[in-house]
Design a protein around this motif. Structure first.
Motif, PDB file in Angstrom:
ATOM      1  N   ASP A 132      33.169  17.527  43.519  1.00  0.00           N
ATOM      2  CA  ASP A 132      32.137  17.086  42.720  1.00  0.00           C
ATOM      3  C   ASP A 132      30.752  17.042  43.927  1.00  0.00           C
ATOM      4  O   ASP A 132      30.393  18.110  44.968  1.00  0.00           O
ATOM      5  CB  ASP A 132      31.980  15.690  42.548  1.00  0.00           C
ATOM      6  N   LYS A 133      29.621  16.522  43.672  1.00  0.00           N
ATOM      7  CA  LYS A 133      27.755  16.818  44.556  1.00  0.00           C
ATOM      8  C   LYS A 133      28.318  16.227  45.946  1.00  0.00           C
ATOM      9  O   LYS A 133      27.878  16.905  46.710  1.00  0.00           O
ATOM     10  CB  LYS A 133      26.931  16.319  43.616  1.00  0.00           C
ATOM     11  N   CYS A 134      29.036  16.020  46.652  1.00  0.00           N
ATOM     12  CA  CYS A 134      29.023  15.381  47.210  1.00  0.00           C
ATOM     13  C   CYS A 134      30.217  16.347  48.876  1.00  0.00           C
ATOM     14  O   CYS A 134      31.562  17.213  47.895  1.00  0.00           O
ATOM     15  CB  CYS A 134      30.017  13.953  47.718  1.00  0.00           C
ATOM     16  N   ALA A 135      29.768  16.566  49.618  1.00  0.00           N
ATOM     17  CA  ALA A 135      30.908  17.006  51.185  1.00  0.00           C
ATOM     18  C   ALA A 135      31.841  17.035  51.259  1.00  0.00           C
ATOM     19  O   ALA A 135      32.269  17.766  52.055  1.00  0.00           O
ATOM     20  CB  ALA A 135      30.027  16.816  51.856  1.00  0.00           C
ATOM     21  N   ALA A 136      32.668  16.253  50.922  1.00  0.00           N
ATOM     22  CA  ALA A 136      33.940  15.451  51.869  1.00  0.00           C
ATOM     23  C   ALA A 136      34.661  17.028  50.653  1.00  0.00           C
ATOM     24  O   ALA A 136      34.903  17.254  49.649  1.00  0.00           O
ATOM     25  CB  ALA A 136      34.787  14.408  50.310  1.00  0.00           C
ATOM     26  N   GLY A 137      35.630  17.241  52.230  1.00  0.00           N
ATOM     27  CA  GLY A 137      36.350  17.916  51.235  1.00  0.00           C
ATOM     28  C   GLY A 137      35.784  19.400  51.466  1.00  0.00           C
ATOM     29  O   GLY A 137      36.943  20.788  51.366  1.00  0.00           O
ATOM     30  N   THR A 138      34.907  19.625  52.307  1.00  0.00           N
ATOM     31  CA  THR A 138      34.049  21.084  52.132  1.00  0.00           C
ATOM     32  C   THR A 138      34.558  21.583  53.959  1.00  0.00           C
ATOM     33  O   THR A 138      34.579  20.560  54.853  1.00  0.00           O
ATOM     34  CB  THR A 138      33.143  21.044  51.162  1.00  0.00           C
ATOM     35  N   GLY A 139      33.598  22.681  54.403  1.00  0.00           N
ATOM     36  CA  GLY A 139      33.463  23.118  54.908  1.00  0.00           C
ATOM     37  C   GLY A 139      32.357  22.460  56.622  1.00  0.00           C
ATOM     38  O   GLY A 139      32.800  22.494  56.965  1.00  0.00           O
ATOM     39  N   ARG A 140      31.734  21.645  54.961  1.00  0.00           N
ATOM     40  CA  ARG A 140      30.499  21.023  55.656  1.00  0.00           C
ATOM     41  C   ARG A 140      31.160  20.612  56.161  1.00  0.00           C
ATOM     42  O   ARG A 140      30.897  19.054  57.488  1.00  0.00           O
ATOM     43  CB  ARG A 140      29.854  20.747  54.914  1.00  0.00           C
ATOM     44  N   PHE A 141      32.376  19.380  55.358  1.00  0.00           N
ATOM     45  CA  PHE A 141      32.858  17.859  56.787  1.00  0.00           C
ATOM     46  C   PHE A 141      33.988  18.128  58.028  1.00  0.00           C
ATOM     47  O   PHE A 141      33.476  17.547  58.892  1.00  0.00           O
ATOM     48  CB  PHE A 141      33.714  17.740  55.472  1.00  0.00           C
ATOM     49  N   LEU A 142      34.380  19.449  57.882  1.00  0.00           N
ATOM     50  CA  LEU A 142      35.194  20.131  59.119  1.00  0.00           C
ATOM     51  C   LEU A 142      33.917  20.524  60.307  1.00  0.00           C
ATOM     52  O   LEU A 142      34.085  20.365  61.387  1.00  0.00           O
ATOM     53  CB  LEU A 142      35.376  21.869  58.581  1.00  0.00           C
ATOM     54  N   GLU A 143      32.447  21.256  59.635  1.00  0.00           N
ATOM     55  CA  GLU A 143      31.601  21.770  60.866  1.00  0.00           C
ATOM     56  C   GLU A 143      31.605  19.600  61.608  1.00  0.00           C
ATOM     57  O   GLU A 143      31.343  20.103  62.684  1.00  0.00           O
ATOM     58  CB  GLU A 143      30.864  21.857  60.107  1.00  0.00           C
ATOM     59  N   LYS A 189      42.917   8.369  71.200  1.00  0.00           N
ATOM     60  CA  LYS A 189      43.687   8.696  70.797  1.00  0.00           C
ATOM     61  C   LYS A 189      43.236  10.315  71.471  1.00  0.00           C
ATOM     62  O   LYS A 189      42.816  11.144  71.506  1.00  0.00           O
ATOM     63  CB  LYS A 189      43.432   8.728  68.986  1.00  0.00           C
ATOM     64  N   GLN A 190      44.685  10.715  71.006  1.00  0.00           N
ATOM     65  CA  GLN A 190      44.631  12.634  71.412  1.00  0.00           C
ATOM     66  C   GLN A 190      43.945  13.358  70.508  1.00  0.00           C
ATOM     67  O   GLN A 190      43.983  12.830  69.768  1.00  0.00           O
ATOM     68  CB  GLN A 190      45.811  13.193  71.505  1.00  0.00           C
ATOM     69  N   LYS A 191      43.092  14.562  70.791  1.00  0.00           N
ATOM     70  CA  LYS A 191      42.158  15.416  70.437  1.00  0.00           C
ATOM     71  C   LYS A 191      43.137  15.994  69.152  1.00  0.00           C
ATOM     72  O   LYS A 191      42.572  16.000  68.056  1.00  0.00           O
ATOM     73  CB  LYS A 191      41.868  15.728  71.257  1.00  0.00           C
ATOM     74  N   GLU A 192      44.715  16.384  69.715  1.00  0.00           N
ATOM     75  CA  GLU A 192      45.725  16.679  69.248  1.00  0.00           C
ATOM     76  C   GLU A 192      46.012  16.683  67.974  1.00  0.00           C
ATOM     77  O   GLU A 192      45.976  16.565  66.948  1.00  0.00           O
ATOM     78  CB  GLU A 192      46.880  17.651  69.348  1.00  0.00           C
ATOM     79  N   ASP A 193      46.173  14.610  68.070  1.00  0.00           N
ATOM     80  CA  ASP A 193      46.517  13.941  66.581  1.00  0.00           C
ATOM     81  C   ASP A 193      45.458  13.992  65.847  1.00  0.00           C
ATOM     82  O   ASP A 193      45.665  14.221  64.715  1.00  0.00           O
ATOM     83  CB  ASP A 193      46.478  12.879  67.483  1.00  0.00           C
ATOM     84  N   ILE A 194      44.073  13.710  66.023  1.00  0.00           N
ATOM     85  CA  ILE A 194      42.790  13.740  65.793  1.00  0.00           C
ATOM     86  C   ILE A 194      42.981  14.734  64.565  1.00  0.00           C
ATOM     87  O   ILE A 194      42.297  14.587  63.323  1.00  0.00           O
ATOM     88  CB  ILE A 194      41.788  13.513  66.558  1.00  0.00           C
ATOM     89  N   ILE A 195      43.173  15.896  65.702  1.00  0.00           N
ATOM     90  CA  ILE A 195      42.461  17.378  64.662  1.00  0.00           C
ATOM     91  C   ILE A 195      43.216  17.332  63.797  1.00  0.00           C
ATOM     92  O   ILE A 195      43.386  17.638  62.091  1.00  0.00           O
ATOM     93  CB  ILE A 195      42.416  18.657  65.406  1.00  0.00           C
ATOM     94  N   LYS A 196      44.294  17.123  64.038  1.00  0.00           N
ATOM     95  CA  LYS A 196      45.411  17.256  62.360  1.00  0.00           C
ATOM     96  C   LYS A 196      45.320  16.144  61.227  1.00  0.00           C
ATOM     97  O   LYS A 196      45.977  16.282  60.748  1.00  0.00           O
ATOM     98  CB  LYS A 196      47.284  17.061  63.318  1.00  0.00           C
ATOM     99  N   GLY A 197      44.936  15.353  61.920  1.00  0.00           N
ATOM    100  CA  GLY A 197      44.961  13.912  60.474  1.00  0.00           C
ATOM    101  C   GLY A 197      43.217  14.198  60.228  1.00  0.00           C
ATOM    102  O   GLY A 197      43.749  14.359  58.635  1.00  0.00           O
ATOM    103  N   ILE A 198      42.515  15.306  60.557  1.00  0.00           N
ATOM    104  CA  ILE A 198      40.822  15.925  59.450  1.00  0.00           C
ATOM    105  C   ILE A 198      41.679  16.870  59.012  1.00  0.00           C
ATOM    106  O   ILE A 198      41.157  16.917  58.001  1.00  0.00           O
ATOM    107  CB  ILE A 198      40.389  16.538  61.044  1.00  0.00           C
ATOM    108  N   CYS A 199      42.495  17.527  59.740  1.00  0.00           N
ATOM    109  CA  CYS A 199      42.861  19.084  58.353  1.00  0.00           C
ATOM    110  C   CYS A 199      44.165  18.357  57.442  1.00  0.00           C
ATOM    111  O   CYS A 199      43.693  19.097  56.308  1.00  0.00           O
ATOM    112  CB  CYS A 199      43.967  20.244  59.436  1.00  0.00           C
ATOM    113  N   ASP A 200      45.502  16.999  57.658  1.00  0.00           N
ATOM    114  CA  ASP A 200      45.276  16.640  56.061  1.00  0.00           C
ATOM    115  C   ASP A 200      44.437  16.000  55.853  1.00  0.00           C
ATOM    116  O   ASP A 200      45.191  15.869  54.425  1.00  0.00           O
ATOM    117  CB  ASP A 200      46.605  15.381  57.385  1.00  0.00           C
ATOM    118  N   SER A 201      43.447  15.525  55.860  1.00  0.00           N
ATOM    119  CA  SER A 201      42.848  14.738  54.952  1.00  0.00           C
ATOM    120  C   SER A 201      42.195  15.894  53.841  1.00  0.00           C
ATOM    121  O   SER A 201      41.709  15.760  53.069  1.00  0.00           O
ATOM    122  CB  SER A 201      41.681  14.108  55.148  1.00  0.00           C
ATOM    123  N   ILE A 202      42.379  17.214  54.404  1.00  0.00           N
ATOM    124  CA  ILE A 202      40.694  18.225  53.940  1.00  0.00           C
ATOM    125  C   ILE A 202      42.074  18.784  52.828  1.00  0.00           C
ATOM    126  O   ILE A 202      42.147  18.768  51.679  1.00  0.00           O
ATOM    127  CB  ILE A 202      40.684  19.279  54.385  1.00  0.00           C
TER     128      ILE A 202
END
Ligand code: SF4
Ligand code: SF4
Lengths: 268, 495
Positions: A132-143, A189-202
């Motif tokens: 949909d029109k929002c940026a959730a789950g897109t490259g913008r989110f990652l950035e 929280k550890q950066k590693e753990d947060i990053i895994k969380g972000i990737c999982d969410s996408i």
């Protein structure tokens, strides 16, 4: 015969110039990428010039130019505009043939939108979904996330593998997720753990989109987001199968556009 | 007391006669009031208790906690609406080969011509009655000398004002329509009364809010239209509506004026059907944007003039078909150069000036050959078929016409809708279906899954466009629609 494909995305503009060798084979002569910025037209022209100068050609040598992507209509020198969905399918099909695989489902993680494309045996699009029109789950989110944590997107893969106790990001909205990540950092929280969380969410978001179409085997992952090893791993873990990524995933669409260009030129 | 005793004592009394002839005694109380001047002593007694019911029937809402809703004024809105209209007209004018009569429909929808006329009529004592959806029998309104206007709106410009009262998370159609009321604009402001059928939740609650601003009547719609008891119930509703209208306008709905009204609307539907039939053979003669213009002008326009103009339009378009040079695919009201992809448009209402997706679709090499929209073909297609011209017979025919052929998603079952879609796909040799889903209209959104699956089994591709009235997602919609058309073109070429 030399043709070019210009993919004017919301974040970057990509150009691929190819030459047709024989009925099925193409040679990639040159490619270039630059940020789209706020003047898509200018950036398209410059990126094309850039790609041409690498091989000492001029715009006159191009038989057919196809522009695609979100800014496809901003340029005036192209012969035709085609959507990134059709181009992506074309590019993928050719690349996969070279690899000797037959991709049936494409995940294209772009800057502003994510697309899932389903192909038939001949590489034709049979179905597709877009976010949909929002940026959730897109490259913008990652950035945005990469800025918040202060870690380059290219390094996400290494961090992902080193995660010990991955956290869960609950918000899908980019803005809410950003504050969620900030508070996770504040909690130590550890950066590693947060990053895994972000990737999982996408990956979760992409999986939800995959459910909307008939998911077929051999999944091909492209678009700028596919450069991110972390997401690829997360997807593979969740889908429990291997996913193919090309070496330069952000050029697939422009490549497809160039290939369609040769086809169109022949049919003229 | 036995009925035959009444008959003996009074043969003139309506009530007694009714009791004698009617099989269904429960209808008695509705049938009686306001009609009987001549009573036998016994009936007069009966009439007394009926009067009580009558008064509770006069208003639909008890106004126990009436609130004051303050109207907004903003001169910019009127300007914005004008600008929007102008912009869309400009886009339409880019098409070649539009029939010349079409400018009349444009005028009805964008100028103040009709509004001024209605103001004048109102000054002359006629009532103007607003309606929502397509369940309010216009025949009854015409029969008692009033004029119906449909208030479902498609304007983005009024939404933000409505959101001061209505929640943000409801369908834009409801917000847009209410926006006109709160701003005191156009047709809404002219209405002496609004009739709202209980279709979706949004419309139901809109009724309650509106009721504190103006008289509102509710038409109770059953959730399952095919049940016998639903039909009986609905007929009762229509009968009550008739009686209320008579009281409101102080004009009796007789066999004669009702028959006239039914005939008039029949005429309107027939001319539209003729046009639609022509479009079946020559799909490119009229594009969807123009078709909707024609249909939606009928929401407001003087019905007789509309019929006359549409007759003219029909003749104009028909004469084109006789001219062979127009029959090749190059001729079209859209700038199509190749064999067009034929689309069927279904889903949530698309109402002027919300032409967002139509503008995109009709600049591709595809054309919408048919629609299944309540703001489109559905609103003019069904006719009232009367076989018994008594008032009762007419009411029955009307009730059935407005209920049974309806494919609104507010009913529990969607089978009729699927039937209709499959039929249109066959009739118009449709290549693919576009499904318009308005954000926050759950009904259409939920029905999508079933329809998609059924159509897929028939090999018909379908594209869902989930959007609202705001222009912000235009670019994304463009990509989505164009990619879909590219996919279909590719498929056609392979064939
Ligand atoms: S589809 Fe919805 S808006 Fe249209 S008439 Fe039916 S209930 Fe009303
Ligand atoms: S579009 Fe849907 S939610 Fe909106 S008024 Fe019609 S039926 Fe109700």
């Amino acid at each position: 015969m030399i043709t070019a494909g210009i993919d004017i995305g919301s974040v970057t503009t990509k150009v691929v110039i190819i030459e047709k060798l024989n009925s099925k084979n193409y040679k990639i002569l040159s490619q270039a990428i630059s940020p789209t910025g706020c003047e898509p037209k200018k950036s398209a022209e410059e990126t094309l010039k850039n790609a041409l100068s690498k091989i000492g050609l001029s715009i006159k040598d191009l038989r057919y130019v196809i522009s695609t992507g979100y800014g496809r209509r901003t340029i005036e020198f192209g012969n035709e505009t085609i959507t990134e969905i059709t181009c992506c399918a074309k590019g993928t099909f050719w690349l996969c043939n070279n690899f000797g695989i037959k991709a049936k489902t494409i995940i294209d993680l772009g800057g502003q939108d994510t697309k899932i494309i389903s192909l038939d045996d001949e590489g034709n699009v049979v179905d597709f979904v877009m976010n949909d029109k929002c940026a959730a789950g897109t490259g913008r989110f990652l950035e945005v996330m990469s800025n918040v944590i202060g870690i380059n997107l290219d390094d996400f893969g290494t961090y992902y593998t080193n995660a010990k106790e991955p956290v869960k990001i609950n918000s899908t909205c980019t803005v809410f997720a950003e504050s969620e990540v900030i508070s996770l950092i504040a909690q130590g929280k550890q950066k590693e753990d947060i990053i895994k969380g972000i990737c999982d969410s996408i990956a979760e978001r992409i999986l939800n989109m995959l459910k909307q179409i008939e998911e077929k085997d051999v999944i091909f992952f492209c678009g700028g987001g596919a450069k991110n090893e972390g997401i690829k791993r997360a997807l593979e873990e969740k889908l429990k199968k291997e996913i193919y990524t090309p070496q330069e995933p952000q050029f697939v669409v422009a490549l497809g556009a160039a290939i369609i260009g040769t086809e169109r030129y022949q049919n003229l | 007391m036995k009925p035959n005793f009444w008959i003996k004592i009074c043969s003139k009394c309506f009530l007694c006669k009714y009791v004698r002839t009617s099989k269904d005694k429960t209808k008695l109380k509705y049938k009686v009031f306001n009609k009987i001047k001549l009573f036998c002593p016994i009936c007069r007694a009966a009439n007394y208790s009926l009067k009580k019911i009558e008064t509770t029937h006069k208003i639909d809402f008890e106004q126990r906690y009436k609130i004051e809703i303050i109207k907004k004024t903003d001169i910019n809105v009127v300007q914005n609406i004008k600008e929007t209209n102008k912009k869309i007209l400009q886009l339409l004018h880019k098409n070649h080969n539009r029939p010349s009569t079409i400018s009349y429909y444009e005028e009805i929808l964008t100028s103040s011509l009709r509004l001024d006329e209605l103001k004048e009529t109102k000054r002359n004592g006629k009532k103007i009655i607003g309606t929502f959806c397509i369940f309010v029998p216009e025949e009854l309104i015409y029969a008692c000398g009033a004029i119906p206007v449909r208030l479902c709106a498609g304007s983005y410009d009024t939404i933000s004002y409505a959101e001061e009262v209505l929640p943000r998370d409801i369908c834009p159609l409801i917000k847009s329509s209410f926006g006109f009321k709160i701003l005191g604009l156009s047709y809404f402001e002219l209405c002496d009364l609004v009739i709202i059928p209980t279709t979706c939740d949004g419309k139901k609650k809109l009724a309650e809010i509106l009721n504190d601003m103006m008289p509102v009547w509710i038409l109770e719609l059953p959730n399952r239209k095919n049940l016998t008891k639903a039909k009986t119930f609905w007929l009762e509703e229509i009968r009550t509506l008739k009686e209320k209208l008579e009281k409101f306008t102080k004009i009796k709905i007789t066999k004669e004026n009702l028959k006239q009204a039914i005939k008039l609307l029949h005429q309107r539907q027939m001319i539209f059907r003729k046009l639609y039939q022509l479009k079946k053979t020559y799909p490119l003669l009229l594009n969807e944007r123009d078709t909707l213009l024609i249909i939606q002008a009928s929401f407001y326009d003087d019905i007789k003039r509309w019929i006359e103009k549409t007759n003219q339009l029909y003749n104009e378009v028909y004469s084109l078909t006789l001219d062979s040079k127009h029959l090749n695919s190059k001729f079209s009201t859209q700038n199509i150069t190749t064999q067009p992809i034929k689309l069927l448009l279904t889903g949530a209402p698309i109402i002027w000036p919300n032409y967002k997706i139509l503008n995109i679709i009709e600049t591709t090499q595809a054309t919408i050959v048919a629609d299944e929209l309540c703001s489109g073909v559905r609103s003019l297609y069904d006719t009232t078929e009367v076989d018994d011209w008594s008032t009762e017979g007419c009411l029955r025919a009307l009730a059935y016409k407005y209920l049974l052929p309806s494919t609104c998603p507010c009913f529990t079952e969607s089978n009729d809708r699927i039937d209709k879609l499959l039929q249109s796909i066959k009739d118009f040799s449709v290549d693919a279906v576009i499904y318009h889903s308005l954000r926050l209209c759950q009904l259409y959104d939920i029905e999508f899954y079933k329809i998609k699956t059924v159509l897929k089994n028939y090999g018909i591709p379908i594209l869902k466009l989930h959007t609202d009235y705001s222009p912000e997602d235009t670019e994304q919609l463009k990509t989505r629609i164009e990619a879909f058309i590219e996919m279909l073109k590719n498929k056609n070429q392979l064939k």
